[in-house]
Every structure is written in C-alpha cells, then in structure tokens.
Design a protein around this motif. Structure first.
Motif, PDB file in Angstrom:
ATOM      1  N   LEU A   1      14.151  17.874 -51.340  1.00  0.00           N
ATOM      2  CA  LEU A   1      14.598  17.001 -52.324  1.00  0.00           C
ATOM      3  C   LEU A   1      15.837  17.395 -52.530  1.00  0.00           C
ATOM      4  N   VAL A   2      16.879  16.816 -52.831  1.00  0.00           N
ATOM      5  CA  VAL A   2      18.370  17.361 -53.273  1.00  0.00           C
ATOM      6  C   VAL A   2      18.646  16.884 -54.442  1.00  0.00           C
ATOM      7  N   PHE A   3      19.213  17.831 -55.332  1.00  0.00           N
ATOM      8  CA  PHE A   3      19.573  17.475 -56.683  1.00  0.00           C
ATOM      9  C   PHE A   3      21.043  18.012 -56.846  1.00  0.00           C
ATOM     10  N   MET A   4      21.559  17.422 -57.647  1.00  0.00           N
ATOM     11  CA  MET A   4      22.984  17.836 -57.970  1.00  0.00           C
ATOM     12  C   MET A   4      23.066  18.134 -59.504  1.00  0.00           C
ATOM     13  N   ASP A   5      23.727  19.235 -59.830  1.00  0.00           N
ATOM     14  CA  ASP A   5      24.018  19.632 -61.317  1.00  0.00           C
ATOM     15  C   ASP A   5      24.956  18.811 -61.735  1.00  0.00           C
ATOM     16  N   MET A   6      24.978  18.099 -62.869  1.00  0.00           N
ATOM     17  CA  MET A   6      25.964  16.984 -63.138  1.00  0.00           C
ATOM     18  C   MET A   6      27.322  17.763 -63.805  1.00  0.00           C
ATOM     19  N   ASP A   7      27.157  19.057 -64.106  1.00  0.00           N
ATOM     20  CA  ASP A   7      28.355  19.554 -64.681  1.00  0.00           C
ATOM     21  C   ASP A   7      29.149  20.405 -63.560  1.00  0.00           C
ATOM     22  N   THR A   8      28.609  20.899 -62.761  1.00  0.00           N
ATOM     23  CA  THR A   8      29.441  21.728 -61.809  1.00  0.00           C
ATOM     24  C   THR A   8      29.424  20.998 -60.327  1.00  0.00           C
ATOM     25  N   TYR A   9      28.525  19.844 -60.061  1.00  0.00           N
ATOM     26  CA  TYR A   9      28.251  19.286 -58.809  1.00  0.00           C
ATOM     27  C   TYR A   9      27.907  19.956 -57.827  1.00  0.00           C
ATOM     28  N   GLU A  10      27.331  20.857 -58.047  1.00  0.00           N
ATOM     29  CA  GLU A  10      26.511  21.861 -57.159  1.00  0.00           C
ATOM     30  C   GLU A  10      25.177  21.592 -56.846  1.00  0.00           C
ATOM     31  N   GLN A  11      24.938  21.450 -55.536  1.00  0.00           N
ATOM     32  CA  GLN A  11      23.584  20.722 -54.987  1.00  0.00           C
ATOM     33  C   GLN A  11      22.656  21.956 -54.533  1.00  0.00           C
ATOM     34  N   ILE A  12      21.293  21.323 -54.899  1.00  0.00           N
ATOM     35  CA  ILE A  12      20.196  22.466 -54.607  1.00  0.00           C
ATOM     36  C   ILE A  12      19.173  21.668 -53.736  1.00  0.00           C
ATOM     37  N   GLU A  13      18.486  22.293 -53.190  1.00  0.00           N
ATOM     38  CA  GLU A  13      17.275  21.737 -52.353  1.00  0.00           C
ATOM     39  C   GLU A  13      15.966  22.201 -52.985  1.00  0.00           C
ATOM     40  N   LEU A  14      15.050  21.400 -53.030  1.00  0.00           N
ATOM     41  CA  LEU A  14      13.667  21.910 -53.453  1.00  0.00           C
ATOM     42  C   LEU A  14      12.814  21.256 -52.551  1.00  0.00           C
ATOM     43  N   PRO A  15      11.472  21.857 -52.300  1.00  0.00           N
ATOM     44  CA  PRO A  15      10.597  21.165 -51.477  1.00  0.00           C
ATOM     45  C   PRO A  15       9.806  20.021 -52.210  1.00  0.00           C
ATOM     46  N   ALA A  16       9.299  19.129 -51.409  1.00  0.00           N
ATOM     47  CA  ALA A  16       8.999  17.577 -52.145  1.00  0.00           C
ATOM     48  C   ALA A  16       7.943  17.763 -52.920  1.00  0.00           C
ATOM     49  N   ASP A  17       6.965  18.781 -52.393  1.00  0.00           N
ATOM     50  CA  ASP A  17       5.653  18.964 -53.079  1.00  0.00           C
ATOM     51  C   ASP A  17       5.867  19.634 -54.493  1.00  0.00           C
ATOM     52  N   ILE A  18       6.901  19.959 -54.971  1.00  0.00           N
ATOM     53  CA  ILE A  18       7.063  20.709 -56.120  1.00  0.00           C
ATOM     54  C   ILE A  18       6.654  19.620 -57.322  1.00  0.00           C
ATOM     55  N   LEU A  19       6.855  18.329 -57.025  1.00  0.00           N
ATOM     56  CA  LEU A  19       6.537  17.397 -58.209  1.00  0.00           C
ATOM     57  C   LEU A  19       4.975  17.009 -57.742  1.00  0.00           C
ATOM     58  N   GLY A  20       4.174  17.472 -56.867  1.00  0.00           N
ATOM     59  CA  GLY A  20       2.846  16.965 -56.665  1.00  0.00           C
ATOM     60  C   GLY A  20       2.530  15.864 -56.587  1.00  0.00           C
ATOM     61  N   ASP A  21       1.681  15.023 -57.325  1.00  0.00           N
ATOM     62  CA  ASP A  21       1.159  13.841 -57.286  1.00  0.00           C
ATOM     63  C   ASP A  21       2.241  12.728 -57.901  1.00  0.00           C
ATOM     64  N   ARG A  22       3.110  13.362 -58.469  1.00  0.00           N
ATOM     65  CA  ARG A  22       3.963  12.401 -59.257  1.00  0.00           C
ATOM     66  C   ARG A  22       5.612  12.297 -58.463  1.00  0.00           C
ATOM     67  N   ARG A  23       5.094  12.779 -57.331  1.00  0.00           N
ATOM     68  CA  ARG A  23       6.288  12.548 -56.217  1.00  0.00           C
ATOM     69  C   ARG A  23       6.881  10.865 -56.187  1.00  0.00           C
ATOM     70  N   PRO A  24       5.813  10.016 -55.827  1.00  0.00           N
ATOM     71  CA  PRO A  24       6.324   8.702 -55.905  1.00  0.00           C
ATOM     72  C   PRO A  24       7.369   8.107 -57.233  1.00  0.00           C
ATOM     73  N   PHE A  25       7.128   8.814 -58.224  1.00  0.00           N
ATOM     74  CA  PHE A  25       7.679   7.897 -59.364  1.00  0.00           C
ATOM     75  C   PHE A  25       9.274   8.456 -59.374  1.00  0.00           C
ATOM     76  N   LEU A  26       9.550   9.552 -58.524  1.00  0.00           N
ATOM     77  CA  LEU A  26      11.074   9.914 -58.299  1.00  0.00           C
ATOM     78  C   LEU A  26      12.016   8.868 -57.878  1.00  0.00           C
ATOM     79  N   GLN A  27      13.100   8.461 -58.540  1.00  0.00           N
ATOM     80  CA  GLN A  27      13.710   7.150 -58.191  1.00  0.00           C
ATOM     81  C   GLN A  27      15.274   7.881 -57.786  1.00  0.00           C
TER      82      GLN A  27
END
Length: 187
Positions: free
Chosen positions: A82-108
């Motif tokens: 999953l790719v996320f962006m810091d809204m202040d610095t516009y820096e992007q990070i990647e995290l494994p999709a399983d970090i959210l567990g069974d709540r993953r489908p709610f990510l929009q």
C-alpha cells in the motif's frame, strides 16, 4: 523513554521488552492467595506479529514507548504493498497490505489513515473509525417486520458481509464502524 510500573500497563500501550516493541492487547490483574499481585499481559510484537504472555509485578519497571502519529493519504496498491503520502512533505512510503488485517477492504482511494512511527520505521496503520459503504445485495424490505430487534445479512461494495436492520435496502449507503466491523447508521 519513560519507565512505568508493571501494574500501570493498559491495553494499547506500546512497550519495549526484550529489545522488541510490543503492544499490550489484554491486561488482567491477578491477586493470588499466596504471594504478591501481578499483571498478566498478552502482548503482540509490532514487527512480526508474534504473541507473548508475560507477568509483570508492581515492582517491575517497563519502558513505555510513545509512537509518533502522522496523517497520511492512501494513494494506490501495487504488488501487495500500500502506498501512502505524507500530506505535509509529499513523501511517499510503502507498507505491506496485511498491516490492516481484516480491515483492508474498508481502505478507499484518497482516505486519510493514521500511520504510527517509531523513530523512522512505520509500524502500524489505523483507519478512520467510521467508513461509508454501499449495500449491493440484501433481502428486500418487508413492511411490518419491526416488532423485534432483528438484523439481516447484507453484502457491501467492498465484498464485506455485515448485518443490517430490516429497513436498509439495496443500493443504500450505510456507515460501518471499522473497529467492530458492524453497521453503525444510515449515511
């Protein structure tokens, strides 16, 4: 880092124990007939997800770790990351999709997620508590069926099944609690 006594540990606290970072999942205070009281703590490793049960006496000192929390925007998913962006610095990070567990489908797309950091390492991601979803499949509304508090199954647009009240129909938008993964209210 501040040290706390073993009897001050609460669920959700992040602790440094045996040179690892652990989050307290369950805490039970035990007072046996013989000997001193202690806290029975079930902990989950923040890096590898392993679990550990540990006893802490009141005299035991434990390092409590404060995680830095940053709001970051979800951009997209690629190769199980999953790719996320810091809204202040516009820096992007990647995290494994399983970090959210069974709540993953709610990510929009475009959703703001709280990412928790220890030093510069991202350890955890937390979704907003309430998310709006659309009901794509459910039983039709039956008039006069409100005598008892009853629920019926419904399939949401993200593939998750939840129980909804009988007055909710197909193609309606509802708000789902991402902590309990249950219907909360109409949108």
């Amino acid at each position: 880092m501040p040290k706390i006594n073993g009897n001050e540990i609460r669920p959700g606290n992040v602790l440094e124990h045996n040179d690892q970072l652990w989050v307290a999942v369950k805490v039970g205070h035990v007072k046996p007939g013989k000997g001193g009281a202690f806290a029975q703590v079930e902990m989950k490793n923040l890096r590898n997800g392993s679990k550990l049960n540990e006893r802490f006496r009141a005299a035991d000192k434990v390092e409590r770790v404060r995680l830095e929390q940053k709001d970051q925007q979800f951009l997209y998913e690629t190769n199980g990351m999953l790719v996320f962006m810091d809204m202040d610095t516009y820096e992007q990070i990647e995290l494994p999709a399983d970090i959210l567990g069974d709540r993953r489908p709610f990510l929009q797309d475009g959703m703001t997620v709280v990412i928790e950091y220890h030093e510069d390492e991202a350890l955890n991601a937390t979704l907003p508590q309430k998310v709006t979803c659309k009901v794509v499949e459910t039983e039709p509304v039956v008039k006069g069926q409100t005598a008892a508090k009853s629920f019926k199954p419904a399939l949401l647009d993200n593939g998750v099944r939840v129980m909804v009240p009988p007055f909710i129909g197909q193609d309606e938008e509802i708000i789902v609690d991402t902590v309990t993964m249950e219907y909360s209210e109409r949108a």
